[in-house]
Scaffold this motif. Sequence first.
Motif, short mmCIF file in Angstrom:
data_model
loop_
_atom_site.label_atom_id
_atom_site.label_comp_id
_atom_site.label_asym_id
_atom_site.label_seq_id
_atom_site.Cartn_x
_atom_site.Cartn_y
_atom_site.Cartn_z
N THR A 78 68.03 29.63 56.85
CA THR A 78 67.36 31.05 57.07
C THR A 78 66.05 31.20 56.09
O THR A 78 65.61 30.33 55.38
CB THR A 78 68.33 32.16 56.38
OG1 THR A 78 68.43 31.89 54.89
CG2 THR A 78 69.61 31.98 57.10
N ILE A 79 65.37 31.94 56.63
CA ILE A 79 63.87 32.54 56.17
C ILE A 79 63.92 33.91 56.03
O ILE A 79 64.60 34.60 56.65
CB ILE A 79 62.87 32.10 57.60
CG1 ILE A 79 61.65 31.96 56.87
CG2 ILE A 79 63.03 32.84 58.63
CD1 ILE A 79 60.42 31.66 57.75
N ALA A 80 62.93 34.40 55.12
CA ALA A 80 62.85 35.74 54.49
C ALA A 80 62.21 36.53 55.55
O ALA A 80 61.40 35.73 56.72
CB ALA A 80 62.19 35.80 53.50
N PRO A 81 62.41 37.80 55.92
CA PRO A 81 61.60 38.58 56.87
C PRO A 81 60.01 38.44 56.80
O PRO A 81 59.31 38.28 57.64
CB PRO A 81 62.24 40.04 56.57
CG PRO A 81 63.14 39.97 56.04
CD PRO A 81 63.33 38.62 55.11
N ASP A 318 69.88 62.54 48.73
CA ASP A 318 70.00 63.50 47.82
C ASP A 318 69.78 62.93 46.27
O ASP A 318 69.76 63.68 45.27
CB ASP A 318 71.52 63.65 47.72
CG ASP A 318 71.90 64.42 49.02
OD1 ASP A 318 71.50 65.66 49.19
OD2 ASP A 318 72.41 63.60 50.16
N HIS A 319 69.90 61.56 46.37
CA HIS A 319 69.61 61.01 44.77
C HIS A 319 68.82 59.54 44.93
O HIS A 319 68.98 58.98 45.97
CB HIS A 319 70.91 60.87 44.01
CG HIS A 319 71.91 60.10 44.70
ND1 HIS A 319 71.92 58.73 44.50
CD2 HIS A 319 72.99 60.33 45.52
CE1 HIS A 319 72.93 58.28 45.42
NE2 HIS A 319 73.54 59.09 45.97
N ASP A 320 68.10 59.07 43.60
CA ASP A 320 67.48 57.96 43.80
C ASP A 320 68.84 56.87 43.63
O ASP A 320 69.96 56.91 43.52
CB ASP A 320 66.94 57.68 42.54
CG ASP A 320 65.94 58.74 42.20
OD1 ASP A 320 65.40 59.27 43.06
OD2 ASP A 320 65.29 58.93 41.15
N ALA A 321 68.33 55.78 44.69
CA ALA A 321 69.35 54.67 44.64
C ALA A 321 68.61 53.34 44.84
O ALA A 321 67.42 53.11 44.98
CB ALA A 321 70.08 55.07 45.95
N VAL A 322 69.63 52.21 44.63
CA VAL A 322 68.97 50.84 44.83
C VAL A 322 70.02 50.32 46.25
O VAL A 322 71.15 50.37 46.12
CB VAL A 322 69.49 50.01 43.62
CG1 VAL A 322 69.26 48.54 44.07
CG2 VAL A 322 68.58 50.42 42.46
N VAL A 323 69.18 49.93 47.09
CA VAL A 323 69.78 49.59 48.38
C VAL A 323 69.49 48.39 48.70
O VAL A 323 68.45 47.65 48.36
CB VAL A 323 69.86 50.63 49.69
CG1 VAL A 323 70.14 51.91 49.13
CG2 VAL A 323 68.26 50.54 49.96
N TYR A 324 70.31 47.46 49.64
CA TYR A 324 69.85 46.25 50.47
C TYR A 324 68.94 46.70 51.60
O TYR A 324 69.16 47.53 52.40
CB TYR A 324 71.00 45.54 50.96
CG TYR A 324 70.43 44.25 51.57
CD1 TYR A 324 70.12 43.03 50.90
CD2 TYR A 324 70.35 44.10 53.10
CE1 TYR A 324 69.57 41.98 51.45
CE2 TYR A 324 70.05 42.93 53.47
CZ TYR A 324 69.68 42.03 52.74
OH TYR A 324 69.12 40.88 53.60
N SER A 325 67.79 46.00 51.69
CA SER A 325 67.05 46.22 52.66
C SER A 325 66.47 44.87 53.62
O SER A 325 66.35 43.81 53.02
CB SER A 325 65.40 46.58 52.27
OG SER A 325 64.52 46.70 53.31
N SER A 326 66.96 45.01 55.03
CA SER A 326 66.75 43.72 55.72
C SER A 326 65.27 43.51 56.10
O SER A 326 64.95 42.43 56.38
CB SER A 326 67.56 44.04 57.00
OG SER A 326 66.99 45.18 57.54
N ARG A 327 64.45 44.65 55.86
CA ARG A 327 63.20 44.37 55.89
C ARG A 327 62.66 43.58 55.01
O ARG A 327 61.35 42.62 55.07
CB ARG A 327 62.25 45.87 55.99
CG ARG A 327 63.02 46.80 57.27
CD ARG A 327 62.40 46.13 58.41
NE ARG A 327 60.85 46.14 58.71
CZ ARG A 327 60.40 47.44 58.90
NH1 ARG A 327 61.17 48.35 59.23
NH2 ARG A 327 59.13 47.42 59.11
N LEU A 328 63.07 43.55 53.73
CA LEU A 328 62.54 42.83 52.62
C LEU A 328 63.59 41.42 52.50
O LEU A 328 62.95 40.55 51.63
CB LEU A 328 62.76 43.66 51.25
CG LEU A 328 61.69 44.79 51.16
CD1 LEU A 328 61.94 45.57 49.99
CD2 LEU A 328 60.37 44.47 51.64
N GLY A 329 64.81 41.64 52.76
CA GLY A 329 65.77 40.44 52.66
C GLY A 329 66.17 40.37 51.15
O GLY A 329 66.49 39.34 50.61
N SER A 330 65.82 41.70 50.55
CA SER A 330 66.31 41.68 49.24
C SER A 330 66.78 43.36 48.71
O SER A 330 66.86 44.05 49.61
CB SER A 330 65.18 41.39 48.23
OG SER A 330 65.40 41.51 46.95
#
Length: 363
Positions: A78-81, A318-330
């Motif tokens: 695989t490769i990063a976005p 509604d609140h700050d968060a940390v999420v997975y982003s497929s645009r970043l791959g991280s």
Amino acid sequence: MAVAWIGSREALVGDAAAKAADLLQSSRCPVFSLDTDIHGTRAAIALAEQVGAVCDHAGDGGALARETALFTDRGAMTIAPGETRRRADVVAIVGELPEIHHEFVGELATTVPDLGGGNPRRFFLVGPAGTPAPPLGKGRKATPLSCGGQDLCGTLAALRAQCAGRRTALPVSNFPAFAEALEGAHFPVFLFSGHAADGLALAMLQGLIADLNRKKRASGLHLPASESGWGSALVSTWMTGFPLRTGFARGFPDFDPWRCDGARMIAAGEADLHLRIAALAPEPPGKRSRMASIVLAKTAGPAAGAAVTIAIGAPGVDHDAVVYSSRLGSLRALGARTPSDLPAAAAILRLIAEQVGSEALPC
């Protein structure tokens, strides 16, 4: 405004959390369905370990299981976005991609890879005739690669065979154009997801990519069926050593993609309690179950049939968060777009855990 309910009756959040804890402690086989951010997943898995629950994704758990199986059972190139944006001069879209990734594909179509040797991008669509393609803009269309009435796996098998110079019972449509594009390509990339591809199709794709790498560089870009689901799979892996569909009934993490399939367990009557964390998704349609349920969701009223409902906020809204982003791959930090007083899922899960036992959950 009420934010917690016991049955259909309004209640204090603390009382609702205590009722949820009682239900979890008395349950013999609870199932947790997750559709939340990174912190919510950490808290849910830690609570599941205390009460012996099974953790699965709240949405299309089957697609997520197929994607994780590709990496756990076979492995993938695989490769990063970001590398895809900069290097891919031939882009093959494998099967139907989830709508959340259409914007990214559109961006690829309107840009030129600056590390791609100056070649403009060429797009192909691998799959049965009629497979929907993401819009490319400016009237562009991906060249279809299909093989008679074969499904995605059959089409990939025929495509792999023809790329290797072998004969096939049915030819892949537009194969000469694809072969010509591969011959002049600096870096072909295949976009794939478990959304519409089964495990055999994903494995066949990786075989094709491995074949191409014998002569030149090629790779795949994993675009997950669910960003929140893939984020939860990563969290589960670093916390337990296994992705989702892991249970704790035996006192230790027990990964079994079939036995710990939450939807299957509920349908088969194996579970006696369902905790659903759904800050990102609406309540799924379907027949109301007699099984007791606890619902943490962004809602203005009690969930139908739920023993306990507690309103929570949406991550990044509604609140700050940390999420997975497929645009970043991280992972990615999100600030609240419209901050509200609704609590985060992690906060409510910690409140429930305080009533269950003394072990502290992750902060």
